[in-house]
Scaffold this motif. Structure first.
Motif, PDB file in Angstrom:
ATOM      1  N   UNK A  25       0.791  -1.244   0.000  1.00  0.00           N
ATOM      2  CA  UNK A  25       0.000   0.000   0.000  1.00  0.00           C
ATOM      3  C   UNK A  25       0.820   1.290   0.000  1.00  0.00           C
ATOM      4  N   UNK A  26       2.116   1.198   0.241  1.00  0.00           N
ATOM      5  CA  UNK A  26       2.897   2.440   0.359  1.00  0.00           C
ATOM      6  C   UNK A  26       4.079   2.477  -0.613  1.00  0.00           C
ATOM      7  N   UNK A  27       4.137   1.512  -1.547  1.00  0.00           N
ATOM      8  CA  UNK A  27       5.243   1.489  -2.510  1.00  0.00           C
ATOM      9  C   UNK A  27       5.100   2.578  -3.562  1.00  0.00           C
ATOM     10  N   UNK A  28       3.885   3.131  -3.682  1.00  0.00           N
ATOM     11  CA  UNK A  28       3.664   4.175  -4.699  1.00  0.00           C
ATOM     12  C   UNK A  28       4.098   5.555  -4.220  1.00  0.00           C
ATOM     13  N   UNK A  29       4.794   5.591  -3.053  1.00  0.00           N
ATOM     14  CA  UNK A  29       5.276   6.877  -2.558  1.00  0.00           C
ATOM     15  C   UNK A  29       4.346   7.514  -1.543  1.00  0.00           C
ATOM     16  N   UNK A  30       3.178   6.910  -1.307  1.00  0.00           N
ATOM     17  CA  UNK A  30       2.289   7.438  -0.260  1.00  0.00           C
ATOM     18  C   UNK A  30       3.026   7.387   1.074  1.00  0.00           C
ATOM     19  N   UNK A  31       2.935   8.480   1.820  1.00  0.00           N
ATOM     20  CA  UNK A  31       3.641   8.545   3.107  1.00  0.00           C
ATOM     21  C   UNK A  31       2.759   7.937   4.202  1.00  0.00           C
TER      22      UNK A  31
ATOM     23  N   UNK B  79      13.988  -0.737   7.106  1.00  0.00           N
ATOM     24  CA  UNK B  79      14.417  -1.509   5.930  1.00  0.00           C
ATOM     25  C   UNK B  79      13.644  -1.108   4.670  1.00  0.00           C
ATOM     26  N   UNK B  80      12.542  -0.403   4.856  1.00  0.00           N
ATOM     27  CA  UNK B  80      11.812   0.156   3.702  1.00  0.00           C
ATOM     28  C   UNK B  80      12.530   1.412   3.186  1.00  0.00           C
TER      29      UNK B  80
END
Ligand code: BGC
Length: 351
Positions: free
Chosen positions: A222-228, A249-250
């Motif tokens: 859910x957060x790989x698209x750059x959503x903080x 690690x992300x």
């Protein structure tokens, strides 16, 4: 016949030994703790032992390595060895009814310690911290840090709760969720994973690794698209540690970390607060809980009615309880709370 005589002799020996151990008149207190693998229980155990011994009691302190069957057999042995009172911090609060019935049968009062003993009539008292209040402190911190009443948002949040077999875990989660629910409902707080139910966000055995693996999956999905991610609401420090490791690690730095909540002021988490990797924790002074429990043990042994200030519903009865007060902790007050009070030494918090 020979067997019967041998058995009778063996039983006489067991009871003689049990009585011999208290020949100096010292009453025996059995203290059953869940595990040595999480820091707080070591402190609880050590504080209970020291304070009970100081009060003149003999102490049988056992840790059960998070193994329910082992905890049952440890409690059985305490009963057999002539314990006068049992203090039990359970692994699975709902799994001890049978052994607690043996304690009741033997006339041994049982105090549930920190975690409620559920689904049983064989518990006499409960000492703990205000567990719902712990969650309220965490939720209120998030509400104030994001200024949710005035800020426009939306902000993202993910919840990580505790172990489903621990009655406290549901209360911590509910306490935090209830504060934040209005903002979730109005869309100011967004849970991108959609995981809003306790069962979905729970962490069996409160394990850091499990919390870390779950957060790894959430971040990837859910957060790989750059959503903080703005908030990681974690119920305690062991889960916060796993979530923090996942975020590191992300690829996040201290400056990029979301608000991360915790509970217990464990040493690695206090160090993380100092480094800016964790926002807050909730301090539950295990010395206070031990003190309250020792007082209760003394009252029970002297035939006094222990002081209580709350009741907890364990599913089949209202258990008379004593709630101690949890305290908000962060980088600004940890020195006063943890160092000046002698809870930790500066060395323990140094890197
Ligand atoms: C305790 C917490 C602790 C958790 C994991 C809970 O029952 O109240 O203080 O963080 O167990 O050990």
């Amino acid at each position: 016949m020979k067997k019967l005589i041998a058995l009778t002799l063996a039983l006489i020996m067991v009871f003689a030994l049990a009585n011999m151990a208290s020949a100096d008149g010292a009453k025996k207190v059995g203290v059953a703790m869940p595990t040595e693998s999480l820091q707080r229980w070591n402190q609880d155990g050590a504080n209970m032992k020291a304070q009970l011994e100081e009060a003149g009691y003999e102490v049988d302190l056992q840790y059960a390595n998070n193994d329910v069957a082992l905890q049952v057999s440890q409690i059985e042995n305490m009963i057999l060895n002539g314990a006068d009172v049992l203090v039990v911090a359970s692994i699975d609060g709902g799994a001890l009814d049978t052994v607690l019935a043996q304690a009741k049968e033997a006339g041994i009062p049982v105090i549930a310690y920190d975690r409620l003993l559920t689904g049983t009539l064989n518990v006499d008292y409960y000492t703990t911290f205000d567990n719902y209040g712990v969650g309220t402190i965490q939720g209120t911190y998030v509400k104030e840090a994001l200024d949710l009443d005035n800020a426009e948002g939306p902000f993202t949040i993910e919840f990580t709760a505790g172990s489903p077999d621990d009655n406290n875990a549901g209360l911590f989660f509910k306490g935090a969720y209830d504060v934040l629910a209005p903002y979730i409902d109005e869309g100011k707080l967004v849970i991108k994973s959609g995981q809003t139910e306790f069962e979905q966000v729970a962490t069996p055995a409160w394990k850091s690794e499990t919390a870390q693996a779950r957060m790894d999956n959430i971040l990837t999905a859910f957060y790989s698209d750059g959503t903080k991610l703005d908030v990681a609401l974690c119920s305690n420090d062991s889960t916060a540690l796993g979530v923090t490791n996942s975020l590191i690690s992300f690829g996040l730095s201290a400056e990029e970390m979301p608000i991360i909540t915790g509970q217990d002021c464990d040493i690695p988490n206090t160090k993380n607060m100092i480094k800016g990797l964790q926002s807050m924790s909730v301090f539950k002074d295990t010395r206070t809980l031990a003190e309250q429990t020792v007082k209760m043990v003394g009252d029970l042994l002297e035939g006094n009615v222990p002081e209580t200030n709350a009741t907890y519903d364990n599913g089949v009865m209202e258990v008379p309880s004593f709630n101690c007060t949890p305290v908000f902790a962060d980088v600004n007050n940890y020195e006063a709370l943890l160092l000046d009070s002698g809870y930790y030494t500066a060395d323990q918090l140094a890197d």
